[in-house]
Scaffold this motif. Structure first.
Motif, PDB file in Angstrom:
ATOM      1  N   ARG A  32       0.868  -1.164   0.000  1.00 62.24           N
ATOM      2  CA  ARG A  32       0.000   0.000   0.000  1.00 62.24           C
ATOM      3  C   ARG A  32       0.910   1.220   0.000  1.00 62.24           C
ATOM      4  NH1 ARG A  32      -5.467   0.876   3.004  1.00 62.24           N
ATOM      5  NH2 ARG A  32      -4.900  -0.916   4.232  1.00 62.24           N
ATOM      6  N   GLU A  33       1.095   1.813  -1.166  1.00 65.09           N
ATOM      7  CA  GLU A  33       2.039   2.911  -1.284  1.00 65.09           C
ATOM      8  C   GLU A  33       1.330   4.195  -1.676  1.00 65.09           C
ATOM      9  OE1 GLU A  33       5.811   2.580  -2.321  1.00 65.09           O
ATOM     10  OE2 GLU A  33       6.010   0.458  -1.890  1.00 65.09           O
ATOM     11  N   GLY A  34       1.791   5.274  -1.123  1.00 64.11           N
ATOM     12  CA  GLY A  34       1.158   6.557  -1.396  1.00 64.11           C
ATOM     13  C   GLY A  34       2.158   7.584  -1.872  1.00 64.11           C
ATOM     14  N   ILE A  36       2.137  12.047  -3.002  1.00 68.88           N
ATOM     15  CA  ILE A  36       1.355  13.256  -3.225  1.00 68.88           C
ATOM     16  C   ILE A  36       1.506  13.631  -4.694  1.00 68.88           C
ATOM     17  CG2 ILE A  36       0.979  15.639  -2.530  1.00 68.88           C
ATOM     18  CD1 ILE A  36       0.579  13.926  -0.168  1.00 68.88           C
ATOM     19  N   GLY A 200      -9.829   9.875  -2.826  1.00 63.69           N
ATOM     20  CA  GLY A 200     -11.245   9.517  -2.789  1.00 63.69           C
ATOM     21  C   GLY A 200     -11.848   9.252  -4.162  1.00 63.69           C
ATOM     22  N   ARG A 218     -18.872   8.347   1.226  1.00 64.16           N
ATOM     23  CA  ARG A 218     -18.976   9.226   2.383  1.00 64.16           C
ATOM     24  C   ARG A 218     -20.267  10.037   2.327  1.00 64.16           C
ATOM     25  NH1 ARG A 218     -18.352  14.607   3.921  1.00 64.16           N
ATOM     26  NH2 ARG A 218     -16.771  15.142   5.446  1.00 64.16           N
ATOM     27  N   THR A 239     -16.339  10.653  -6.666  1.00 68.28           N
ATOM     28  CA  THR A 239     -17.333  11.461  -5.961  1.00 68.28           C
ATOM     29  C   THR A 239     -16.921  12.929  -6.024  1.00 68.28           C
ATOM     30  OG1 THR A 239     -17.864   9.652  -4.467  1.00 68.28           O
ATOM     31  CG2 THR A 239     -18.470  11.862  -3.745  1.00 68.28           C
ATOM     32  N   TYR A 243     -18.053  19.500   0.019  1.00 68.56           N
ATOM     33  CA  TYR A 243     -17.334  19.527   1.298  1.00 68.56           C
ATOM     34  C   TYR A 243     -15.833  19.335   1.111  1.00 68.56           C
ATOM     35  CZ  TYR A 243     -17.816  14.602   0.215  1.00 68.56           C
ATOM     36  OH  TYR A 243     -17.783  13.407  -0.442  1.00 68.56           O
TER      37      TYR A 243
ATOM     38  N   GLU C  43       1.246  17.376   7.890  1.00 67.29           N
ATOM     39  CA  GLU C  43       1.062  18.791   7.577  1.00 67.29           C
ATOM     40  C   GLU C  43       2.324  19.388   6.978  1.00 67.29           C
ATOM     41  OE1 GLU C  43      -0.680  21.151  10.948  1.00 67.29           O
ATOM     42  OE2 GLU C  43      -0.827  19.130  11.758  1.00 67.29           O
ATOM     43  N   ARG C  47      -0.646  23.376   6.571  1.00 65.76           N
ATOM     44  CA  ARG C  47      -1.687  22.819   5.710  1.00 65.76           C
ATOM     45  C   ARG C  47      -1.691  21.306   5.823  1.00 65.76           C
ATOM     46  NH1 ARG C  47      -2.826  24.928  -0.202  1.00 65.76           N
ATOM     47  NH2 ARG C  47      -3.508  27.023   0.294  1.00 65.76           N
ATOM     48  N   LEU C  49      -1.742  17.814   4.559  1.00 67.39           N
ATOM     49  CA  LEU C  49      -1.534  17.110   3.296  1.00 67.39           C
ATOM     50  C   LEU C  49      -2.473  15.913   3.205  1.00 67.39           C
ATOM     51  CD1 LEU C  49       2.333  16.984   2.766  1.00 67.39           C
ATOM     52  CD2 LEU C  49       0.671  18.382   1.580  1.00 67.39           C
ATOM     53  N   PHE C  50      -2.543  15.149   4.269  1.00 68.80           N
ATOM     54  CA  PHE C  50      -3.517  14.060   4.322  1.00 68.80           C
ATOM     55  C   PHE C  50      -3.542  13.496   5.726  1.00 68.80           C
ATOM     56  CE2 PHE C  50      -1.431   9.935   4.748  1.00 68.80           C
ATOM     57  CZ  PHE C  50      -0.112  10.296   4.594  1.00 68.80           C
ATOM     58  N   ARG C  58       0.552   1.226   5.632  1.00 71.58           N
ATOM     59  CA  ARG C  58       0.761   1.853   4.333  1.00 71.58           C
ATOM     60  C   ARG C  58       2.109   2.572   4.322  1.00 71.58           C
ATOM     61  NH1 ARG C  58      -3.953   4.316   5.650  1.00 71.58           N
ATOM     62  NH2 ARG C  58      -4.832   4.280   3.557  1.00 71.58           N
ATOM     63  N   ARG C  59       2.539   2.887   3.101  1.00 68.31           N
ATOM     64  CA  ARG C  59       3.736   3.707   2.940  1.00 68.31           C
ATOM     65  C   ARG C  59       3.385   4.885   2.062  1.00 68.31           C
ATOM     66  NH1 ARG C  59       8.873  -0.206   1.869  1.00 68.31           N
ATOM     67  NH2 ARG C  59       8.834  -1.219   3.893  1.00 68.31           N
ATOM     68  N   VAL C  60       3.842   6.051   2.432  1.00 71.19           N
ATOM     69  CA  VAL C  60       3.517   7.246   1.665  1.00 71.19           C
ATOM     70  C   VAL C  60       4.791   8.053   1.419  1.00 71.19           C
ATOM     71  CG1 VAL C  60       2.113   9.319   1.572  1.00 71.19           C
ATOM     72  CG2 VAL C  60       1.277   7.328   2.793  1.00 71.19           C
ATOM     73  N   ALA C  61       5.014   8.411   0.169  1.00 68.85           N
ATOM     74  CA  ALA C  61       6.143   9.290  -0.164  1.00 68.85           C
ATOM     75  C   ALA C  61       5.653  10.730  -0.101  1.00 68.85           C
ATOM     76  CB  ALA C  61       6.674   8.968  -1.551  1.00 68.85           C
ATOM     77  N   LEU C  62       6.267  11.541   0.763  1.00 67.36           N
ATOM     78  CA  LEU C  62       5.823  12.917   0.963  1.00 67.36           C
ATOM     79  C   LEU C  62       6.834  13.858   0.329  1.00 67.36           C
ATOM     80  CD1 LEU C  62       5.144  12.303   4.706  1.00 67.36           C
ATOM     81  CD2 LEU C  62       3.379  12.551   2.980  1.00 67.36           C
ATOM     82  N   PRO C  63       6.446  14.564  -0.720  1.00 64.58           N
ATOM     83  CA  PRO C  63       7.410  15.435  -1.386  1.00 64.58           C
ATOM     84  C   PRO C  63       7.662  16.696  -0.574  1.00 64.58           C
ATOM     85  CG  PRO C  63       5.256  15.643  -2.413  1.00 64.58           C
ATOM     86  CD  PRO C  63       5.107  14.617  -1.338  1.00 64.58           C
ATOM     87  N   ILE C 111       5.404  17.954   9.178  1.00 59.87           N
ATOM     88  CA  ILE C 111       5.070  17.620  10.555  1.00 59.87           C
ATOM     89  C   ILE C 111       4.081  16.467  10.520  1.00 59.87           C
ATOM     90  CG2 ILE C 111       4.015  18.400  12.680  1.00 59.87           C
ATOM     91  CD1 ILE C 111       5.014  21.147  12.127  1.00 59.87           C
ATOM     92  N   SER C 113       1.814  14.126  12.912  1.00 58.16           N
ATOM     93  CA  SER C 113       1.361  14.072  14.294  1.00 58.16           C
ATOM     94  C   SER C 113       0.261  13.032  14.448  1.00 58.16           C
ATOM     95  CB  SER C 113       0.876  15.451  14.750  1.00 58.16           C
ATOM     96  OG  SER C 113      -0.132  15.917  13.887  1.00 58.16           O
ATOM     97  N   HIS C 130     -14.846   9.873  -1.694  1.00 62.24           N
ATOM     98  CA  HIS C 130     -15.322  11.124  -1.118  1.00 62.24           C
ATOM     99  C   HIS C 130     -14.928  12.298  -1.971  1.00 62.24           C
ATOM    100  CE1 HIS C 130     -11.230  11.886   0.374  1.00 62.24           C
ATOM    101  NE2 HIS C 130     -11.205  10.592   0.577  1.00 62.24           N
TER     102      HIS C 130
END
Lengths: 329, 189, 130
Positions: A32-34, A36, A200, A218, A239, A243, C43, C47, C49-50, C58-63, C111, C113, C130
């Motif tokens: 499960r890779e994410g 941005i 989403g 949602r 979706t 919101y 953040e 802001r 980010l998610f 999970r694994r997430v690459a944050l730029p 950041i 948290s 969503h």
């Protein structure tokens, strides 16, 4: 003190190295890779943990980044930015041409409820930026001048503009196309089951193990609640909701889905969920139906066989295509 | 070897200069080395450089300690290439807080304060100063203060060890011939 | 070594150390031991980010300005697997899971948290639209 100093130094270094190496290892049954991308968190899930699956996921992300580079209005060298700056016409990448082909089709069939020429209007509201604001009527009228389904023409890979000042925006469709491309890359690499979820909006490849994927929708007014749970294999779900991104001025909420007719955020729906075979089509239609409202929206969808929708109107009432009930769990 | 011809005051001044330069060089080296070591935790800074500040404080005076610790931070961050970067301000804040506490305590208590006590005070001051500046400048997030207990405990432990090391070093340097009175040096080796 | 250390301390030193130790213990009592959180928030510059539940791996690459920082959520903990920042302080912070805990990667302006109460258990769906 009879201390062997070099020995102490070596021991200390070994101790530090050991501390730095503590906490290693781990196992994974599912990837499960994410990342941005496209202004949101894109997650790819593959129920395999092997090297080939990992490489396929990396390639899928790279493909999505390529699409973003072509279609982001914020990059000066993207097709979209170059087209907005162009006087008349421009040759674009095959991917961009494909997106324009479907986008212009949905724009024409929805009588302009879905529009690819909202670049100036979106820049005016600056909803994605740091300082969103409510423009005055004259500004909005100026931003809407000359837009519409007829303002762009696609001829092979050439896109021509009816007016030099038209600014193109693929915000309602590029994300869907990027999802489709990621699924295509995964499938091409021999992956049989996967999901690509871009904030989403998602598309599935195959099923989840022996059962279909379960997709929660949602509730537009309560983040904790589900409107429905769908059971799907290999389809796309997008979706659009009021919101997702919005700002408030004097107690009024201004969200990110604009009605090209008024230049203001569309007010007929709270959320629209579209199920289709491609995420690009679902993405474009979700925006179109959101702007059109439940009745006209459902009428539009009769032209698209195999597409299902779940709509929450502005008054909170839910509307759905006839086939949606079969997908519900 | 005779040095009786040299004015003792001049000798002391010269000795102070030479040793301060030596201490500063050592402190910079330790400061740099520590940044290059793999740190398993952000609060895992050993603060070796403070050993030299303690030496300056106990062998000379508060002014020497201030000179040394400020020079150490400046030169150290020049070497690390993070001058005026966030890391520099953290180092500076830590060094200023630590040196202020140590010199202040020495001023107040004089000989009753030993290197170990001064070091413990300095280490805790260092931790507090760094965290405060991190909170002010970098991370305006209250969760940061949850780190404080661990930060303090670790700094107290390293402070004790560094103080111990400083005590040994101060004794060694005091016993060295360079610190002996000129008269004593006239004795045959 | 402890004995040698003890002998090297003056009476005042011992008093100061005892006082500081008391302060540290007090800070543990006041600030320590928060219950485990439920969600991971990421953040940048204030802001969001998610955010993601702490219970899902999970694994997430944050730029960031320096490149991608790789976040891993696994076994109910969030931690940084790799980061392009020079000192790798964020990686050294290890796994966080208690409410209010955070990992900050200052060079890459991130950041991470932990918020929320006890985990609600796994949801009835695989993915949320969503």
């Amino acid at each position: 003190m009879p201390l062997n100093r070099p020995l102490i130094v070596v021991l200390l270094l070994v101790l530090l190295a050991a501390l730095a190496l503590v906490k290693r290892g781990g196992r994974e049954a599912e990837l499960r890779e994410g990342r941005i991308l496209l202004g949101t968190l894109v997650e790819i899930q593959v129920p395999r943990g092997d090297r080939a699956a990992r490489d396929a996921v990396t390639a899928a992300f790279a493909e999505m980044a390529r699409i973003e580079a072509l279609m982001s209005p914020h990059r000066p060298d993207s097709d979209v930015a170059r087209l907005s700056a162009a006087e008349e016409s421009l040759e674009v990448a095959p991917d961009t041409a494909e997106v324009f082909a479907l986008g212009l089709d949905v724009a024409a069939r929805s009588a302009g409820a879905f529009d690819l020429t909202l670049g100036r209007l979106k820049a005016l509201w600056d909803l994605e930026g740091d300082n969103p604001r409510v423009p005055d009527d004259a500004e909005i009228a100026a931003a809407l001048e000359g837009i519409g389904p007829g303002a762009l023409r696609l001829d092979g890979r050439w896109v021509s503009k009816a007016r030099p000042d038209l600014a193109v925006d693929l915000g309602g469709i590029a994300k869907g196309y990027a999802i489709d491309r990621a699924i295509a890359v995964l499938a091409g690499a021999g992956i049989e089951q996967a999901s690509v979820n871009a904030g989403g909006d998602l598309r599935l490849l195959g099923s989840r193990g022996a059962r279909p994927w379960r997709i929660g929708i949602r509730h537009p007014r309560s983040a904790e609640e589900l409107l429905a749970t769908l059971e799907l294999s290999g389809r796309a779900v997008v979706t659009s909701g009021d919101y997702e991104r919005f700002f408030e001025v004097d107690g009024r909420r201004y969200h990110h889905i604009f009605d090209p007719r008024s230049g203001y955020p569309a007010s007929a729906c709270q959320s629209v969920t579209l199920v289709a075979d491609s995420a690009m089509l679902a993405d474009a239609l979700a925006t179109a139906v959101f702007v059109l409202g439940p009745e006209k929206g459902l009428a539009l969808l009769t032209e698209f066989p195999g597409v299902e929708a779940l709509i929450v109107a502005a008054d909170g009432a839910t509307h759905a295509t006839p086939g949606l009930a079969e997908l519900k769990r | 070897m005779t040095s009786s011809a040299i004015d003792p005051v001049e000798l002391a001044r010269c000795r102070r200069r030479v040793f301060l330069a030596l201490f500063t060089a050592l402190a910079v080296a330790l400061h740099t080395l520590e940044f290059l070591l793999p740190a398993p935790a952000p609060w895992f800074r050993l603060g070796f450089a403070n050993i030299l500040t303690l030496c300056a404080l106990f062998l000379f005076d508060g002014r020497a300690a201030w000179t040394l610790s400020l020079a150490r931070v400046l030169v150290g961050s020049l070497i690390l290439g993070n001058l005026f970067a966030p890391g520099f301000f953290l180092s500076l804040a830590g060094a200023v807080a630590a040196t202020a506490l140590m010199t202040g305590a020495r001023e107040m208590f004089g000989a009753r304060l030993g290197p170990v006590g001064a070091s413990a005070l300095g280490a805790v001051g260092h931790a507090l100063g760094q965290l405060l500046v991190a909170w002010l400048l970098l991370v305006r997030h209250d969760g940061l203060w949850l780190l404080l207990p661990f930060f303090l405990l670790l700094s107290l432990a390293t402070g004790l060890l560094n103080g111990f090391a400083a005590a040994l070093l101060i004794d060694a340097v005091r016993g060295h011939r360079a610190f002996a009175r000129p008269a004593a040096q006239d004795a045959p080796p | 070594m402890i004995a040698a250390l003890w002998r090297r301390m003056t009476v005042l030193d011992r008093f100061i150390v005892a006082l500081l130790l008391l302060g540290v213990l007090a800070s543990f009592a006041v600030l320590g031991r928060q219950p485990a959180g439920a969600r991971v928030l990421v953040e940048r510059d204030g802001r969001l980010l998610f955010s993601a539940p702490l219970g899902e791996a999970r694994r997430v690459a944050l730029p960031g300005p320096l490149g991608d920082t790789l976040l891993e959520i696994a076994d109910g903990r969030a931690r940084i697997l790799s980061s392009p920042c020079p000192h790798k302080v964020c990686m050294g912070m290890g796994g966080v899971f208690r409410r209010g805990e955070l990992i900050a990667c200052i060079p890459n302006r991130l950041i991470i948290s932990i918020e929320g109460g006890a985990d609600q258990g796994s949801p009835a769906y695989d993915l949320l639209s969503h």
